[in-house]
Scaffold this motif. Structure first.
Motif, PDB file in Angstrom:
ATOM      1  N   TYR A 341       0.824  -1.205   0.000  1.00  0.00           N
ATOM      2  CA  TYR A 341       0.000   0.000   0.000  1.00  0.00           C
ATOM      3  C   TYR A 341       0.863   1.262   0.000  1.00  0.00           C
ATOM      4  CZ  TYR A 341      -3.159  -3.693   1.548  1.00  0.00           C
ATOM      5  OH  TYR A 341      -3.873  -4.864   1.644  1.00  0.00           O
ATOM      6  N   LYS A 348      -2.595   0.190  -4.394  1.00  0.00           N
ATOM      7  CA  LYS A 348      -2.260  -1.221  -4.218  1.00  0.00           C
ATOM      8  C   LYS A 348      -1.220  -1.578  -5.270  1.00  0.00           C
ATOM      9  CE  LYS A 348      -6.669  -2.887  -2.323  1.00  0.00           C
ATOM     10  NZ  LYS A 348      -7.766  -3.880  -2.479  1.00  0.00           N
ATOM     11  N   TRP A 479      -6.858  -3.997 -11.128  1.00  0.00           N
ATOM     12  CA  TRP A 479      -6.361  -4.834 -10.039  1.00  0.00           C
ATOM     13  C   TRP A 479      -6.926  -6.251 -10.147  1.00  0.00           C
ATOM     14  CZ3 TRP A 479      -2.463  -4.609  -6.904  1.00  0.00           C
ATOM     15  CH2 TRP A 479      -2.447  -5.319  -5.711  1.00  0.00           C
ATOM     16  N   ARG A 483      -4.959 -10.227 -11.039  1.00  0.00           N
ATOM     17  CA  ARG A 483      -5.063 -11.529 -10.368  1.00  0.00           C
ATOM     18  C   ARG A 483      -4.831 -12.681 -11.343  1.00  0.00           C
ATOM     19  NH1 ARG A 483      -7.403 -10.536  -5.291  1.00  0.00           N
ATOM     20  NH2 ARG A 483      -8.762  -8.700  -5.299  1.00  0.00           N
ATOM     21  N   PHE A 534       0.904 -10.971  -4.810  1.00  0.00           N
ATOM     22  CA  PHE A 534      -0.222 -10.150  -4.364  1.00  0.00           C
ATOM     23  C   PHE A 534      -0.622  -9.274  -5.547  1.00  0.00           C
ATOM     24  CE2 PHE A 534      -1.602  -6.046  -2.395  1.00  0.00           C
ATOM     25  CZ  PHE A 534      -2.735  -6.516  -1.751  1.00  0.00           C
ATOM     26  N   PRO A 535      -1.903  -9.220  -5.946  1.00  0.00           N
ATOM     27  CA  PRO A 535      -3.115  -9.549  -5.183  1.00  0.00           C
ATOM     28  C   PRO A 535      -3.317 -11.060  -5.011  1.00  0.00           C
ATOM     29  CG  PRO A 535      -3.697  -8.934  -7.439  1.00  0.00           C
ATOM     30  CD  PRO A 535      -2.239  -8.650  -7.282  1.00  0.00           C
ATOM     31  N   MET A 564      -2.980  -8.769   5.805  1.00  0.00           N
ATOM     32  CA  MET A 564      -3.392  -8.581   4.414  1.00  0.00           C
ATOM     33  C   MET A 564      -4.419  -9.625   4.000  1.00  0.00           C
ATOM     34  SD  MET A 564       0.326  -7.601   2.795  1.00  0.00           S
ATOM     35  CE  MET A 564      -0.222  -7.697   1.084  1.00  0.00           C
ATOM     36  N   ASN A 567      -7.784  -8.678   5.550  1.00  0.00           N
ATOM     37  CA  ASN A 567      -8.409  -7.504   4.933  1.00  0.00           C
ATOM     38  C   ASN A 567      -8.805  -7.748   3.483  1.00  0.00           C
ATOM     39  OD1 ASN A 567      -8.061  -6.028   7.290  1.00  0.00           O
ATOM     40  ND2 ASN A 567      -6.060  -5.248   6.677  1.00  0.00           N
ATOM     41  N   GLU A 568      -7.920  -8.389   2.726  1.00  0.00           N
ATOM     42  CA  GLU A 568      -8.165  -8.542   1.295  1.00  0.00           C
ATOM     43  C   GLU A 568      -9.132  -9.683   0.984  1.00  0.00           C
ATOM     44  OE1 GLU A 568      -6.998  -6.669  -1.233  1.00  0.00           O
ATOM     45  OE2 GLU A 568      -5.895  -5.319   0.096  1.00  0.00           O
ATOM     46  N   CYS A 569      -9.128 -10.725   1.814  1.00  0.00           N
ATOM     47  CA  CYS A 569      -9.954 -11.906   1.530  1.00  0.00           C
ATOM     48  C   CYS A 569     -11.163 -12.014   2.454  1.00  0.00           C
ATOM     49  CB  CYS A 569      -9.103 -13.173   1.649  1.00  0.00           C
ATOM     50  SG  CYS A 569      -7.643 -13.203   0.582  1.00  0.00           S
ATOM     51  N   ASP A 570     -11.338 -11.035   3.335  1.00  0.00           N
ATOM     52  CA  ASP A 570     -12.478 -10.995   4.247  1.00  0.00           C
ATOM     53  C   ASP A 570     -12.550 -12.277   5.080  1.00  0.00           C
ATOM     54  OD1 ASP A 570     -14.651  -9.834   5.470  1.00  0.00           O
ATOM     55  OD2 ASP A 570     -16.098 -10.559   3.994  1.00  0.00           O
TER      56      ASP A 570
END
Length: 618
Positions: A341, A348, A479, A483, A534-535, A564, A567-570
């Motif tokens: 970040y 990102k 973004w 992936r 990442f992502p 990470m 936050n990113e994958c809930d």
């Protein structure tokens, strides 16, 4: 007295004084083991001062190929008075302790489970050599000669290595070989049946090579077509640029004129270094820089410019222990959040995580393709352990048919044929990636103003909220496109019904796999996922959802990858449990094994399965 007895499977640690020339002698030993076809992994642990403080060189020898740090010392070569007692205490029961017996050990050295090997290194060296400058260097070579006898290591491999090293200066080879012979003879005459550790020729390496990650990245950058480097020296990344210059002197020379076809520019600071990279990339060159944590901090604002203006840029971050200056010569995986970040606002950045020199090479090349394809910064996340230490690796390979992926670049012909209005930030294909031009492509078409302030689809300045919002949402579309372009994770499902998994990345890989192997021998099978970029891709989310508990193994204090992932994958935070190594040394298999074994999760969920497996075996 008990003696550890092993062949091609032990850890030896050399304890020296920084600046004493010991690195060459210790490296000679490690390379000799490698030349005998035995998997070996040396770790150079050194202070940030020029000389005087303690330094250690730990060599893992393991014929099974487990080359992360194991933990524990079987054989200590202790020639630093400052750390002599600590080194003595670190030897495992039944292990061996070699010291300079020119001076006797103090009375507090009273363990009855350590095999003492005293060799008067200083006296032997002073008697044989009169040159004061050579004495310190050759004293180190004497203990290598002694190890040759004690470990039954082929003496000719050592002499051949020295003759090769001093091929152009044979007069220097003679005293080095003499020093080897002195050490060998003394050990033979005084310790005939002392040591039960041995090194025996093997054939476990095949075509593998030994290389450091910084050199591998530099070579990958050369093959990837990099022509511009902007950099500022900082440990432990400086050797990336030094290696790139060395390779460029061979592979980037114009035959007709003898001129270099690269520009390597040492800037006044890290801000200027990343500015050079961004400017060169905007102008069509493949450019990169190398730095470490403090450099990332200084480069953050311009990385934000590259992200928002959508300019390719490649950066290798050789991470070290922080914060602030921290421990500049110790390793850590502590820059993930800073890099992912980087810059203020919503940014990102694509991150790549190599675990060995070959991946440093391949991901270096991939980084340039990704940066141009995605028109964004790409950061390769190395660290001091990978970057500066030698590692066993598969050979570097390059497909000569490979074409550089320059991405969506409009040339003269495309601009001539274009009938609709071109917009620099216009998403024509719906993948979030816009078409760009390189300055000078056309005398009247394709020009635009590059800015870091808010712009509309045609690169015009705007503070219209709806246009800014649309642009930022398009960057999220890009973004998502990223992936599908980045390297996928490496997943090993050994037991689909198993509810505990391990997640790791980079240099935590090798010790983790060894820990997994140990549990497998006990009937506890652990599934693993190695994050490579990442992502995070869908495979990572699926792996997490397949398990009840996952251990996230990292070398930082705050569990940055875990944060990470949450936050990113809930992901529910309780599902991800951290195993964190923060001592500045490469993580060990012992540490990972004990951390998992002592967790309440393994105890609760695996005890019955492990007992059932043991019952089946009986």
């Amino acid at each position: 007295m008990k003696k550890i007895e092993k062949t091609n499977d032990f850890v030896i640690r050399f304890s020296n004084v920084n600046g004493s020339g010991s690195a060459s002698a210790n490296n000679l030993f490690a390379k000799a083991v490698f030349r005998l076809g035995i998997p070996v992994s040396p770790k150079n642990i050194f202070p940030s001062n020029i000389q005087g403080l303690p330094t250690w060189y730990e060599v893992r020898i393991n014929e099974s190929g487990f080359l992360g740090r194991r933990g524990g010392i079987d054989f200590a070569v202790a020639v630093n008075g400052q750390t002599l007692f600590t080194d003595y205490q670190d030897v495992l029961p039944g292990g061996y302790f070699l010291f300079d017996s020119t001076k006797e050990l103090p009375e507090k050295f009273q363990r009855d489970d350590v095999n003492i090997i005293g060799i008067p290194l200083t006296s032997l060296c002073n008697s044989a050599f009169s040159n004061p400058k050579l004495r310190q260097l050759l004293k180190n070579i004497i203990y290598v000669g002694a190890l040759s006898f004690l470990l039954d290591l082929d003496f000719s491999v050592l002499t051949d290595s020295i003759n090769t090293q001093f091929k152009k200066k044979p007069q220097l080879a003679e005293p080095n070989i003499q020093a080897l012979e002195i050490g060998f003879s003394y050990a033979r005459d005084h310790y005939t049946d002392m040591c039960r550790l041995s090194v025996t020729k093997s054939d476990q390496l095949g075509s593998d090579i030994m290389m450091d990650g910084n050199s591998a990245f530099a070579l990958g950058a050369v093959f990837a077509g990099a022509t511009v480097v902007g950099w500022y020296p900082i440990t432990p990344s400086t050797s990336v640029i030094e290696a790139f210059e060395k390779y460029a002197n061979t592979y980037r020379i114009e035959e007709e004129t003898g001129q270099k076809k690269v520009a390597i520019i040492q800037a006044e600071d890290e801000l200027a270094a990343i500015g050079i990279v961004i400017g060169a990339s905007w102008n069509g060159a493949r450019a990169f820089t190398a730095t470490s944590g403090p450099g990332i901090s200084l480069m953050s604002e311009l990385l934000g410019l590259a992200y928002f203006a959508e300019i390719p840029a490649v950066l290798v971050d050789v991470q070290r222990t922080g914060p602030s200056t921290g421990m500049p010569t110790r390793t850590q995986q502590s820059d993930l959040l800073a890099c992912a970040y980087a810059s203020h606002g919503d940014t990102k950045n694509v991150l790549l995580f190599p675990c060995d020199p070959k991946e440093c090479f391949t991901l270096a090349a991939d980084a340039f393709d990704l940066a141009e394809r995605l028109q964004t910064p790409v950061i390769v996340m190395s660290d001091l352990d990978l970057g500066m230490n030698d590692h066993i690796s598969a050979p570097m390979e390059w497909d000569d048919t490979r074409k550089y992926d320059r991405g969506k670049v409009l040339g003269t012909a495309e601009l001539e044929q274009m009938k609709e209005k071109w917009g620099r930030y216009l998403d024509v294909d719906g993948d979030g990636i816009c078409y760009r031009t390189i300055p000078g492509s056309h005398p009247t078409r394709g020009a635009y103003f590059t800015r870091g302030t808010s712009h509309n689809q045609y690169a015009a300045y705007t503070e219209e909220s709806s246009e800014y919002e649309a642009n930022m949402k398009r960057l999220l579309v890009k973004w998502e496109t990223a992936r599908g372009l980045i390297p996928p994770p490496k997943t090993k499902i050994v037991d689909p019904e198993h509810k505990i998994g391990l997640i790791f990345y980079g240099t935590s890989t090798h010790s983790t796999y060894e820990a997994v192997s140990r549990f497998s021998e006990e009937g506890v099978n652990l599934n693993t996922l190695r994050v490579r970029a990442f992502p995070f891709q869908d495979e990572i989310v699926e792996f997490i959802n397949q398990h009840e508990v996952l251990f996230v193994i990292e070398q930082n204090r705050d569990g940055q990858l875990r944060s990470m992932l949450i936050n990113e994958c809930d992901i529910c935070p309780e599902k991800l449990q951290s195993i964190l190594n923060i001592d500045g040394l490469p993580i060990t298999a012992n540490f990972i094994t004990s951390s998992i074994r002592n967790s309440r999760f393994l105890t609760l969920k695996e005890s019955s399965k492990s007992q059932a497996t043991m019952g089946d075996k009986s």
